[in-house]
Scaffold this motif. Structure first.
Motif, PDB file in Angstrom:
ATOM      1  N   LEU A   1     -51.037-107.277  -5.310  1.00 14.71           N
ATOM      2  CA  LEU A   1     -50.229-106.736  -6.400  1.00 14.71           C
ATOM      3  C   LEU A   1     -50.008-107.725  -7.536  1.00 14.71           C
ATOM      4  CD1 LEU A   1     -47.522-104.648  -4.522  1.00 14.71           C
ATOM      5  CD2 LEU A   1     -49.087-103.796  -6.269  1.00 14.71           C
ATOM      6  N   ASP A   2     -49.716-108.976  -7.198  1.00 14.01           N
ATOM      7  CA  ASP A   2     -49.430-109.948  -8.261  1.00 14.01           C
ATOM      8  C   ASP A   2     -50.132-111.280  -8.053  1.00 14.01           C
ATOM      9  OD1 ASP A   2     -48.033-110.988  -6.154  1.00 14.01           O
ATOM     10  OD2 ASP A   2     -46.109-111.142  -7.193  1.00 14.01           O
TER      11      ASP A   2
ATOM     12  N   CYS B   1     -50.853 -93.901  -6.762  1.00 15.71           N
ATOM     13  CA  CYS B   1     -50.970 -93.717  -8.214  1.00 15.71           C
ATOM     14  C   CYS B   1     -51.997 -92.639  -8.554  1.00 15.71           C
ATOM     15  CB  CYS B   1     -51.355 -95.037  -8.878  1.00 15.71           C
ATOM     16  SG  CYS B   1     -50.050 -96.284  -8.863  1.00 15.71           S
ATOM     17  N   PHE B   2     -53.168 -92.713  -7.930  1.00 12.94           N
ATOM     18  CA  PHE B   2     -54.196 -91.706  -8.194  1.00 12.94           C
ATOM     19  C   PHE B   2     -53.711 -90.312  -7.793  1.00 12.94           C
ATOM     20  CE2 PHE B   2     -57.632 -95.092  -8.167  1.00 12.94           C
ATOM     21  CZ  PHE B   2     -58.049 -94.843  -9.471  1.00 12.94           C
ATOM     22  N   GLN B   3     -53.055 -90.228  -6.645  1.00 12.67           N
ATOM     23  CA  GLN B   3     -52.596 -88.931  -6.156  1.00 12.67           C
ATOM     24  C   GLN B   3     -51.457 -88.366  -6.995  1.00 12.67           C
ATOM     25  OE1 GLN B   3     -51.729 -89.893  -2.090  1.00 12.67           O
ATOM     26  NE2 GLN B   3     -53.886 -90.129  -1.538  1.00 12.67           N
TER      27      GLN B   3
ATOM     28  N   ALA C   1     -51.449-102.109 -15.104  1.00 14.80           N
ATOM     29  CA  ALA C   1     -50.221-102.420 -14.374  1.00 14.80           C
ATOM     30  C   ALA C   1     -50.412-103.644 -13.476  1.00 14.80           C
ATOM     31  CB  ALA C   1     -49.784-101.215 -13.543  1.00 14.80           C
ATOM     32  N   VAL C   2     -51.556-103.709 -12.805  1.00 15.52           N
ATOM     33  CA  VAL C   2     -51.835-104.863 -11.941  1.00 15.52           C
ATOM     34  C   VAL C   2     -51.966-106.127 -12.784  1.00 15.52           C
ATOM     35  CG1 VAL C   2     -53.503-105.875 -10.335  1.00 15.52           C
ATOM     36  CG2 VAL C   2     -52.899-103.464 -10.144  1.00 15.52           C
ATOM     37  N   ARG C   3     -52.613-106.002 -13.920  1.00 17.27           N
ATOM     38  CA  ARG C   3     -52.747-107.154 -14.815  1.00 17.27           C
ATOM     39  C   ARG C   3     -51.366-107.659 -15.258  1.00 17.27           C
ATOM     40  NH1 ARG C   3     -56.209-109.817 -18.051  1.00 17.27           N
ATOM     41  NH2 ARG C   3     -55.411-110.624 -20.017  1.00 17.27           N
TER      42      ARG C   3
END
Length: 232
Positions: A80-81, A148-150, A161-163
Motif C-alpha cells: 500500500l505505501d 476498488c475494481f468491484q 491512489a497507491v502513488r
C-alpha cells in the motif's frame, strides 16, 4: 547463516518469523553517520517452505523436491505505501528430465504457484503476495485493489491512489530526517560546518536514490484480469 539440525535457517528456528527484523527509524537517526539510504530500510521476506514440510511433490512426477540454492535476485513486491522483497530458493527434481538438455536439471522456484498449491494451507497462507511476471503485489494491496475494481473504481485511480500513499510515506521519512538535522544545530556538527547528504526524490534511480516504483494502471488491470481468469 548456517541452518540448524532440522535444516531451518535462524530466522525460522530462532525468531519464528518469515520477515527479517527491521529497525525503527529513530535508531537509524541516532547514528553519527546517518544518511538517507540507510533510512529507506526495505523489508525482506524469506520463503523456503521445503524446510518446513516433510515433502513437497514435483508438479510433474510427484517425487520429492530438494533445495537447489538461492535465487540470485529477490522479487520486488508493491504494498500500500512501500515495497518489500522476497528472498526465495530453487527446488530441484532428481527424477524429471529437462526437455532441451535431456538431463535431470528441472527446477522450480519456491514461489511457483504450483508449489504454493501443494503446501499445507496454513503454510501457504503465510506467502505475502500475488506475483506477476517480474514483480508482485502484496496480499493487502491486492485485496484493496479488488474492492476498488468491484466498486467501480478505475485502474488509473487505483494507481494514482497507491502513488499518493508511497509519496506520503517518502515525505514523512524526509520530514523525520530534516527534523533530526534541525535538532543537531546546537551540536558540534553545526559549529564545524558539517554538511549532510540531501534526501533525494522518491523516483531517483541513482546509486544513493530510493528507486521508488509505482505500477502503472495497465499493470493493475492485468493483475486483476489474470486473477479473474484463474478463478473462472
Amino acid at each position: 547463516k548456517s541452518r540448524d539440525a532440522s535444516g531451518l535457517p535462524p530466522l525460522y528456528s530462532d525468531d519464528e518469523t518469515f520477515w527479517f527484523p527491521q529497525k525503527s527509524m529513530f535508531f537509524f537517526l541516532q547514528r553519527q553517520s546517518c544518511s538517507p539510504p540507510q533510512l529507506y530500510n526495505p523489508r525482506f521476506f524469506l520463503w523456503d517452505p521445503e524446510c518446513l514440510c516433510n515433502h513437497i511433490p514435483c508438479p510433474n512426477c510427484n517425487q520429492s523436491l530438494q533445495r537447489h540454492g538461492e535465487i540470485s535476485h529477490p522479487r520486488r513486491c508493491v504494498s500500500l505505501d512501500s515495497t518489500f522483497w522476497i528472498i526465495s530458493y530453487r527446488y530441484r527434481c532428481g527424477n524429471c528430465f529437462h526437455p532441451r538438455t535431456n538431463k535431470r536439471t528441472v527446477t522450480f522456484r519456491s514461489w511457483d504457484p504450483r508449489i504454493l498449491a501443494v503446501l499445507p494451507p496454513a503454510l501457504a497462507a503465510e506467502f505475502p503476495a500475488h506475483l506477476t511476471h517480474r514483480s508482485g503485489i502484496s496480499n493487502v494491496l491486492f485485496s484493496w485493489m479488488r474492492s476498488c475494481f468491484q466498486s467501480g473504481m478505475g485502474s488509473k485511480q487505483i494507481s494514482d491512489a497507491v502513488r499518493t500513499q508511497h509519496l506520503l510515506n517518502h515525505d514523512v521519512l524526509h520530514l523525520q530526517y530534516l527534523q533530526h538535522l534541525a535538532l543537531r544545530k546546537s551540536s558540534l556538527d553545526y559549529w564545524t560546518g558539517r554538511k549532510y547528504e540531501a534526501f533525494l526524490p522518491f523516483e531517483d534511480a541513482g546509486p544513493r536514490g530510493r528507486h521508488g516504483y509505482i505500477p502503472s494502471p495497465r499493470w493493475f488491470r492485468d493483475a486483476y484480469d489474470g486473477y479473474i481468469e484463474e478463478h473462472q
